[in-house]
Motif scaffolding. Structure first.
Motif, PDB file in Angstrom:
ATOM      1  N   THR A 278       0.862  -1.191   0.000  1.00  0.00           N
ATOM      2  CA  THR A 278       0.000   0.000   0.000  1.00  0.00           C
ATOM      3  C   THR A 278       0.896   1.238   0.000  1.00  0.00           C
ATOM      4  N   PRO A 279       0.321   2.422  -0.262  1.00  0.00           N
ATOM      5  CA  PRO A 279       1.166   3.623  -0.228  1.00  0.00           C
ATOM      6  C   PRO A 279       1.905   3.771   1.107  1.00  0.00           C
ATOM      7  N   GLN A 280       1.269   3.392   2.202  1.00  0.00           N
ATOM      8  CA  GLN A 280       1.952   3.484   3.509  1.00  0.00           C
ATOM      9  C   GLN A 280       3.065   2.459   3.627  1.00  0.00           C
ATOM     10  N   GLY A 281       2.980   1.388   2.849  1.00  0.00           N
ATOM     11  CA  GLY A 281       4.023   0.369   2.900  1.00  0.00           C
ATOM     12  C   GLY A 281       3.562  -0.942   3.511  1.00  0.00           C
ATOM     13  N   ASP A 282       2.247  -1.079   3.707  1.00  0.00           N
ATOM     14  CA  ASP A 282       1.743  -2.343   4.269  1.00  0.00           C
ATOM     15  C   ASP A 282       1.614  -3.401   3.184  1.00  0.00           C
ATOM     16  N   VAL A 283       1.888  -4.626   3.581  1.00  0.00           N
ATOM     17  CA  VAL A 283       1.770  -5.751   2.655  1.00  0.00           C
ATOM     18  C   VAL A 283       0.295  -6.143   2.573  1.00  0.00           C
ATOM     19  N   PRO A 284      -0.272  -6.226   1.358  1.00  0.00           N
ATOM     20  CA  PRO A 284      -1.670  -6.667   1.262  1.00  0.00           C
ATOM     21  C   PRO A 284      -1.865  -7.978   2.028  1.00  0.00           C
ATOM     22  N   GLU A 285      -2.944  -8.021   2.779  1.00  0.00           N
ATOM     23  CA  GLU A 285      -3.142  -9.129   3.713  1.00  0.00           C
ATOM     24  C   GLU A 285      -3.034 -10.528   3.092  1.00  0.00           C
ATOM     25  N   PRO A 286      -3.674 -10.762   1.934  1.00  0.00           N
ATOM     26  CA  PRO A 286      -3.566 -12.120   1.365  1.00  0.00           C
ATOM     27  C   PRO A 286      -2.116 -12.524   1.064  1.00  0.00           C
ATOM     28  N   CYS A 287      -1.289 -11.573   0.658  1.00  0.00           N
ATOM     29  CA  CYS A 287       0.115 -11.912   0.354  1.00  0.00           C
ATOM     30  C   CYS A 287       0.841 -12.356   1.613  1.00  0.00           C
ATOM     31  N   GLY A 288       0.632 -11.599   2.696  1.00  0.00           N
ATOM     32  CA  GLY A 288       1.310 -11.933   3.942  1.00  0.00           C
ATOM     33  C   GLY A 288       0.932 -13.322   4.419  1.00  0.00           C
ATOM     34  N   LYS A 289      -0.349 -13.612   4.359  1.00  0.00           N
ATOM     35  CA  LYS A 289      -0.858 -14.893   4.845  1.00  0.00           C
ATOM     36  C   LYS A 289      -0.286 -16.047   4.011  1.00  0.00           C
ATOM     37  N   VAL A 290      -0.363 -15.906   2.714  1.00  0.00           N
ATOM     38  CA  VAL A 290       0.099 -16.973   1.823  1.00  0.00           C
ATOM     39  C   VAL A 290       1.617 -17.159   1.954  1.00  0.00           C
ATOM     40  N   LEU A 291       2.350 -16.069   2.043  1.00  0.00           N
ATOM     41  CA  LEU A 291       3.813 -16.204   2.143  1.00  0.00           C
ATOM     42  C   LEU A 291       4.217 -16.942   3.417  1.00  0.00           C
ATOM     43  N   LEU A 292       3.503 -16.715   4.498  1.00  0.00           N
ATOM     44  CA  LEU A 292       3.833 -17.445   5.732  1.00  0.00           C
ATOM     45  C   LEU A 292       3.527 -18.932   5.583  1.00  0.00           C
ATOM     46  N   GLU A 293       2.435 -19.252   4.909  1.00  0.00           N
ATOM     47  CA  GLU A 293       2.115 -20.676   4.669  1.00  0.00           C
ATOM     48  C   GLU A 293       3.198 -21.335   3.821  1.00  0.00           C
ATOM     49  N   VAL A 294       3.635 -20.622   2.793  1.00  0.00           N
ATOM     50  CA  VAL A 294       4.684 -21.156   1.914  1.00  0.00           C
ATOM     51  C   VAL A 294       5.974 -21.349   2.712  1.00  0.00           C
ATOM     52  N   GLY A 295       6.259 -20.378   3.572  1.00  0.00           N
ATOM     53  CA  GLY A 295       7.467 -20.464   4.402  1.00  0.00           C
ATOM     54  C   GLY A 295       7.454 -21.696   5.289  1.00  0.00           C
ATOM     55  N   GLU A 296       6.286 -21.983   5.849  1.00  0.00           N
ATOM     56  CA  GLU A 296       6.171 -23.173   6.696  1.00  0.00           C
ATOM     57  C   GLU A 296       6.400 -24.442   5.889  1.00  0.00           C
ATOM     58  N   TRP A 297       5.853 -24.466   4.698  1.00  0.00           N
ATOM     59  CA  TRP A 297       6.030 -25.631   3.818  1.00  0.00           C
ATOM     60  C   TRP A 297       7.520 -25.802   3.470  1.00  0.00           C
ATOM     61  N   LEU A 298       8.176 -24.668   3.190  1.00  0.00           N
ATOM     62  CA  LEU A 298       9.604 -24.739   2.829  1.00  0.00           C
ATOM     63  C   LEU A 298      10.475 -25.182   4.008  1.00  0.00           C
ATOM     64  N   GLN A 299      10.048 -24.819   5.215  1.00  0.00           N
ATOM     65  CA  GLN A 299      10.775 -25.262   6.406  1.00  0.00           C
ATOM     66  C   GLN A 299      10.923 -26.772   6.380  1.00  0.00           C
ATOM     67  N   ARG A 300       9.857 -27.418   5.951  1.00  0.00           N
ATOM     68  CA  ARG A 300       9.840 -28.870   5.970  1.00  0.00           C
ATOM     69  C   ARG A 300      10.427 -29.464   4.702  1.00  0.00           C
ATOM     70  N   TYR A 301      10.061 -28.874   3.548  1.00  0.00           N
ATOM     71  CA  TYR A 301      10.394 -29.508   2.265  1.00  0.00           C
ATOM     72  C   TYR A 301      11.482 -28.753   1.476  1.00  0.00           C
ATOM     73  N   GLY A 302      12.091 -27.746   2.117  1.00  0.00           N
ATOM     74  CA  GLY A 302      13.080 -26.910   1.427  1.00  0.00           C
ATOM     75  C   GLY A 302      14.066 -27.659   0.542  1.00  0.00           C
ATOM     76  N   PRO A 303      14.701 -28.732   1.060  1.00  0.00           N
ATOM     77  CA  PRO A 303      15.727 -29.407   0.241  1.00  0.00           C
ATOM     78  C   PRO A 303      15.193 -29.964  -1.084  1.00  0.00           C
ATOM     79  N   THR A 304      13.885 -30.206  -1.167  1.00  0.00           N
ATOM     80  CA  THR A 304      13.322 -30.745  -2.408  1.00  0.00           C
ATOM     81  C   THR A 304      13.097 -29.647  -3.451  1.00  0.00           C
ATOM     82  N   VAL A 305      13.392 -28.425  -3.054  1.00  0.00           N
ATOM     83  CA  VAL A 305      13.238 -27.279  -3.953  1.00  0.00           C
ATOM     84  C   VAL A 305      14.565 -26.541  -4.134  1.00  0.00           C
ATOM     85  N   TYR A 306      15.180 -26.125  -3.011  1.00  0.00           N
ATOM     86  CA  TYR A 306      16.406 -25.331  -3.129  1.00  0.00           C
ATOM     87  C   TYR A 306      17.523 -26.117  -3.814  1.00  0.00           C
ATOM     88  N   GLU A 307      17.662 -27.372  -3.426  1.00  0.00           N
ATOM     89  CA  GLU A 307      18.832 -28.122  -3.904  1.00  0.00           C
ATOM     90  C   GLU A 307      18.497 -29.199  -4.911  1.00  0.00           C
TER      91      GLU A 307
END
Ligand code: GLC
Length: 409
Positions: A278-307
């Motif tokens: 947003t102009p103030q600099g806030d992350v649109p809510e759906p993006c924040g929520k989804v990115l945290l879910e993805v982060g949790e998934w990567l915590q577990r499955y990261g090596p199957t993607v990064y490497e």
């Protein structure tokens, strides 16, 4: 040696961190964020420069908004960020002596690029600068094509501003040029521009949008690998706009982002996923929520993607797809079929199968039909459960259109 005088080994050395990074955050932020109708609003709605310029005085973003983005990026499993330092609208988010149309001299009253750089570094993320060559505000931005004196001024402006970006913020990891309209690379004096950047920032990597190939390709809104092992990065929007556009509400979900990560990994590339604050600099809510879910998934499955970026011929399956590291295959199952999962066309003997990070899975192979049994009825991870297979020989999956069962492996 390539055209830019960089030998391939030097390019590989500079690219090493990027090849391993896999996932980055793109940030489109500028005056257009105040309209909330896409970053092309000035062009699409034919807003006169004099009217658009007023946005430079009314923009009052909150202090250090970038810290929230950087924290979110790290939590999401991203390893770098790229922010628009100047988009097509021509407003510079940084201090520059080449124009007063900049964040320090106008509404924000401070250097937003400096805040961003500090925020990214504090979270251990690599720093990228997006810079639009095309400029709808600069008086020579269009005229430069037909008037040599205007071209001279505009090219000097562009090179001067890029010099400041490469001088005033310490080490910069990526220079991400955009739209080279209306000039050719020769008219932009792009080889000289790039030589200057490389002199100021010897380790930097540069994208291909000056019109010169440089270090990596930039497929936009689709995931298509570059040929011949050349590095690439797919840039994707979260909805269908880059800049903040609250009326554009078709957000990608975590399932889709995880699938995109698997796709870029399988093709040896990166995903640069955009947020439009947003102009103030806030992350649109759906993006924040989804990115945290993805982060949790990567915590577990990261090596199957990064490497897991070794190439492997594979066919489409409705239940999922593979990434590969050496003789280990990772089947990302994102439509879970229940207790039994069958995969056709695998031409390799399977030595071992397990849920990634979990128990072994019972399996049987008949010709090129692999059946995994005794799986949980419900998907262990609805975003994608990864099944790890250790196989013999060069991995490949071949199905074609017929219904032949191969008896001999
Ligand atoms: C396009 C658009 C631009 C966006 C960019 C991101 O070039 O013009 O608005 O910044 O793609 O890749």
């Amino acid at each position: 040696m390539s055209a830019n005088g960089q030998s391939p080994p030097d390019q590989e050395r500079r690219l090493a961190w990027f090849r391993a990074a896999r996932f980055g955050m793109f940030i489109h932020w500028g005056l257009y964020s105040q309209f909330g109708r896409h970053e092309w609003v000035m062009n699409r709605e034919r807003i006169p420069v004099a009217e658009y310029e007023k946005l430079a005085q009314t923009w009052k973003p909150r202090l250090n908004a970038a810290r929230t983005w950087a924290r979110l990026a790290r939590q999401a499993g991203m390893r770098y960020m790229v922010m628009t330092t100047k988009h097509h609208e021509g407003f510079c988010l940084f201090d520059t002596r080449h124009t007063d149309y900049n964040a320090v001299k106008c509404g924000p009253g401070r250097d937003l690029v400096a805040e961003y750089v500090e925020a990214a570094r504090a979270e251990g993320l690599r720093v990228g600068f997006y810079y639009s060559l095309m400029d709808w505000h600069h008086p020579d931005g269009a005229r430069c094509k037909v008037d040599e004196a205007a071209r001279r001024r505009f090219v000097d402006f562009t090179h001067g501003v890029v010099r400041e970006l490469c001088t005033n913020y310490g080490r910069i990891d990526i220079l991400w040029f955009d739209v080279n309209w209306p000039l050719t690379p020769e008219e932009w004096e792009a080889p000289q521009l790039i030589a200057m950047v490389r002199e100021l920032q010897p380790d930097i990597i540069i994208n291909n949008r000056t019109g010169l190939p440089e270090d990596f390709g930039t497929p936009e809104q689709h995931i298509i690998p570059e040929k011949g092992g050349r590095m690439w990065e797919a840039c994707m929007t979260f909805n269908e706009s880059w800049g903040y556009t609250p009326i554009d509400t078709r957000w990608k979900d975590a399932w889709t982002v995880v699938a995109m990560l698997r796709q870029v990994a399988a093709g040896g590339g990166n995903l640069l996923l955009n947020i439009g604050p947003t102009p103030q600099g806030d992350v649109p809510e759906p993006c924040g929520k989804v990115l945290l879910e993805v982060g949790e998934w990567l915590q577990r499955y990261g090596p199957t993607v990064y490497e897991a970026t070794d190439p492997m011929p594979q066919e489409w399956m409705i239940t999922g797809a593979f990434t590969r590291r050496g003789d280990t295959l990772y089947f990302h199952c994102n439509r879970w079929p229940g207790n039994e999962l069958a995969i056709g066309g695998l031409r390799n003997r399977v030595l071992e199968a397990r849920l990634f990070g979990g128990p072994a899975v019972e399996f049987a192979q008949t010709g090129d039909r692999l059946v995994l049994r005794g799986l949980p009825q419900a998907a262990p991870d609805p975003l994608a459960t990864v099944i790890e297979l250790r196989v013999e020989g060069e991995p490949q999956q071949v199905l074609g259109a017929g219904c032949v069962l191969l008896d001999e492996l």
